[in-house]
Motif scaffolding. Structure first.
Motif, PDB file in Angstrom:
ATOM      1  N   GLY A   1       0.809  -1.190   0.000  1.00 16.61           N
ATOM      2  CA  GLY A   1       0.000   0.000   0.000  1.00 16.61           C
ATOM      3  C   GLY A   1       0.862   1.269   0.000  1.00 16.61           C
ATOM      4  O   GLY A   1       2.021   1.229  -0.343  1.00 16.61           O
TER       5      GLY A   1
ATOM      6  N   SER B   1       8.357   6.040  -6.132  1.00 20.04           N
ATOM      7  CA  SER B   1       7.896   5.491  -7.412  1.00 20.04           C
ATOM      8  C   SER B   1       7.547   6.635  -8.357  1.00 20.04           C
ATOM      9  O   SER B   1       6.901   7.607  -7.958  1.00 20.04           O
TER      10      SER B   1
ATOM     11  N   MET C   1       5.905  -7.295 -13.349  1.00 19.10           N
ATOM     12  CA  MET C   1       5.774  -8.659 -12.805  1.00 19.10           C
ATOM     13  C   MET C   1       4.296  -9.049 -12.685  1.00 19.10           C
ATOM     14  O   MET C   1       3.432  -8.169 -12.545  1.00 19.10           O
TER      15      MET C   1
HETATM   16  N1  SAM Z   1       2.976   2.898  -2.496  1.00 19.18           N
HETATM   17  C1  SAM Z   1       4.390   2.744  -2.446  1.00 19.18           C
HETATM   18  C2  SAM Z   1       4.992   3.088  -3.792  1.00 19.18           C
HETATM   19  O1  SAM Z   1       4.292   3.544  -4.667  1.00 19.18           O
HETATM   20  O2  SAM Z   1       6.201   2.919  -3.944  1.00 19.18           O
HETATM   21  C3  SAM Z   1       4.883   1.383  -1.960  1.00 19.18           C
HETATM   22  C4  SAM Z   1       4.177   0.168  -2.423  1.00 19.18           C
HETATM   23  S1  SAM Z   1       4.323  -0.199  -4.132  1.00 19.18           S
HETATM   24  C5  SAM Z   1       3.395  -1.694  -4.199  1.00 19.18           C
HETATM   25  C6  SAM Z   1       6.021  -0.680  -4.247  1.00 19.18           C
HETATM   26  C7  SAM Z   1       6.588  -0.814  -5.627  1.00 19.18           C
HETATM   27  O3  SAM Z   1       6.006  -1.935  -6.264  1.00 19.18           O
HETATM   28  C8  SAM Z   1       6.326   0.367  -6.533  1.00 19.18           C
HETATM   29  O4  SAM Z   1       7.560   0.862  -7.037  1.00 19.18           O
HETATM   30  C9  SAM Z   1       5.487  -0.222  -7.629  1.00 19.18           C
HETATM   31  O5  SAM Z   1       5.723   0.423  -8.841  1.00 19.18           O
HETATM   32  C10 SAM Z   1       5.942  -1.675  -7.626  1.00 19.18           C
HETATM   33  N2  SAM Z   1       4.973  -2.571  -8.273  1.00 19.18           N
HETATM   34  C11 SAM Z   1       3.666  -2.745  -7.997  1.00 19.18           C
HETATM   35  N3  SAM Z   1       3.098  -3.659  -8.816  1.00 19.18           N
HETATM   36  C12 SAM Z   1       4.088  -4.096  -9.630  1.00 19.18           C
HETATM   37  C13 SAM Z   1       4.151  -5.040 -10.700  1.00 19.18           C
HETATM   38  N4  SAM Z   1       3.066  -5.725 -11.091  1.00 19.18           N
HETATM   39  N5  SAM Z   1       5.343  -5.236 -11.317  1.00 19.18           N
HETATM   40  C14 SAM Z   1       6.452  -4.551 -10.925  1.00 19.18           C
HETATM   41  N6  SAM Z   1       6.455  -3.653  -9.924  1.00 19.18           N
HETATM   42  C15 SAM Z   1       5.301  -3.419  -9.284  1.00 19.18           C
END
Ligand code: SAM
Length: 335
Positions: free
Chosen positions: A74, A126, A197
């Motif tokens: 999150g 991000s 991913m």
């Molecule tokens: N909300 C925070 C953020 O935006 O960094 C932390 C959580 S977010 C889930 C953490 C990282 O996971 C982010 O850099 C996001 O881009 C990456 N992420 C989420 N879903 C992904 C996917 N399907 N493939 C690769 N990276 C992913």
């Protein structure tokens, strides 16, 4: 803090040094590769670990050799008053070497300095596009300027080295890869490119959408020749590069799909509701919360953690024919 004799090792003899702790499942962004259809119902508050519980288990993890803790979600900054948990975890230094936060950057313009004051070492932010319309299409929110201001605020607060994460997805932002490299040079940040991913809640991931680490490298090198960094990669997720012309900034390429790096994985995850996940792609979870809440002694909790670590998977199975994606999306696993 007394360190236990035996640090954590899994059954493949990999030392476990890195813990990702999710502070909340909630998110204020709607990235199409993560939560395209919005959040499923959020678990009731009483199922979430309290700050006291997080502090208690993290102290145990650090006594077992965990050196890095990264708070995530999150969106971790949606959890109320995260400075409180940062202050608690910062007390685990110096055995804890590195206390970091992964965030979408939305709250950083107002909060970066208070995170630093609470004891946070650094942030990863991000940022999937430098173009307002593409950013909005990928994240579901029209806040590119705010995130850029957040990066600036993190720099001013000294939350460095700052890493910027961009997930590169075919047809969305692969044409911006070299622009991101230019951004890394101009702002002196570590720009990390992540392969898409199969962790999206919509289960719409397709191999055709993955832009490989090699393609990312080639796209950057065409404009800015790169030199591989002579650092021991160890358990790092990214291959790292500097610019051949000596410019500031760094490039990291994280290629779990096309170049898996499971053999050196040192990571485990703790979800916001207190489940240990031994791999991003695990299909099973282990409830540390239930063990802690059952009144187990510290020694029993340590035994439980050790027994779970021994079940860490040898590798992920994304590239196997029978691959089954985890039922929880990245925002629930804790990215
Ligand atoms: N909300 C925070 C953020 O935006 O960094 C932390 C959580 S977010 C889930 C953490 C990282 O996971 C982010 O850099 C996001 O881009 C990456 N992420 C989420 N879903 C992904 C996917 N399907 N493939 C690769 N990276 C992913």
């Amino acid at each position: 803090m007394a360190r236990m004799q035996e640090f954590l090792r899994d059954s493949y003899n990999r030392p476990i040094r890195d813990l990702r702790v999710s502070l909340t499942d909630r998110c204020n962004f709607r990235c199409f590769y993560c939560l395209p259809h919005g959040e499923p119902p959020i678990a009731p508050k009483e199922q979430m670990l309290s700050y006291e519980e997080i502090e208690y288990v993290c102290e145990i993890f650090v006594s077992l050799g965990i050196e890095k803790i990264r708070m995530t979600g999150g969106e971790p900054m949606l959890r109320r008053d995260i400075e409180t948990i940062i202050r608690k975890l910062a007390k685990l230094k110096p055995e804890l070497h590195d206390l970091a936060l992964t965030t979408n950057g939305y709250f950083l313009p107002e909060r970066a300095q208070s995170l630093k004051n609470a004891g946070l070492d650094r942030v990863t932010i991000s940022l999937d596009s430098l173009k307002r319309d593409v950013f909005k299409r990928m994240t579901g929110v029209d806040v590119l300027d705010k995130v850029l201001t957040g990066i600036e605020a993190a720099k001013n607060a000294g939350l460095e080295p700052i890493k910027i994460n961009a997930v590169i997805v075919r047809g969305h932002n692969e044409d911006e890869v070299a622009d991101f490299a230019a951004f890394a040079r101009d702002y002196d940040v570590k720009m990390r490119f992540i392969e898409f991913m199969p962790l999206d809640s919509g289960h719409e991931w397709s191999r055709a959408d993955v832009v490989s680490g090699k393609e990312i490298h080639d796209r950057i090198s065409e404009r800015f020749p790169l030199v591989g960094l002579e650092v021991k990669r160890g358990s790092e997720t990214s291959s790292r590069f500097r610019f051949a012309d000596g410019a500031a900034g760094e490039i990291g390429i994280i290629a779990p799909v096309t170049e898996p790096f499971c053999g050196a994985c040192s990571r485990i995850r703790l979800t916001a509701d207190g489940q240990i996940r031994t791999c991003l792609f695990s299909t099973v979870e282990y409830s540390l919360r239930d063990v802690v809440r059952s009144g187990a002694s510290r020694a029993e909790i340590v035994d439980y953690i050790r027994s779970v670590i021994l079940k860490k998977e040898p590798r992920h199975f994304i590239n196997d024919p029978g691959f089954v994606a985890p039922s929880r999306t990245m925002s629930f696993i804790g990215g």
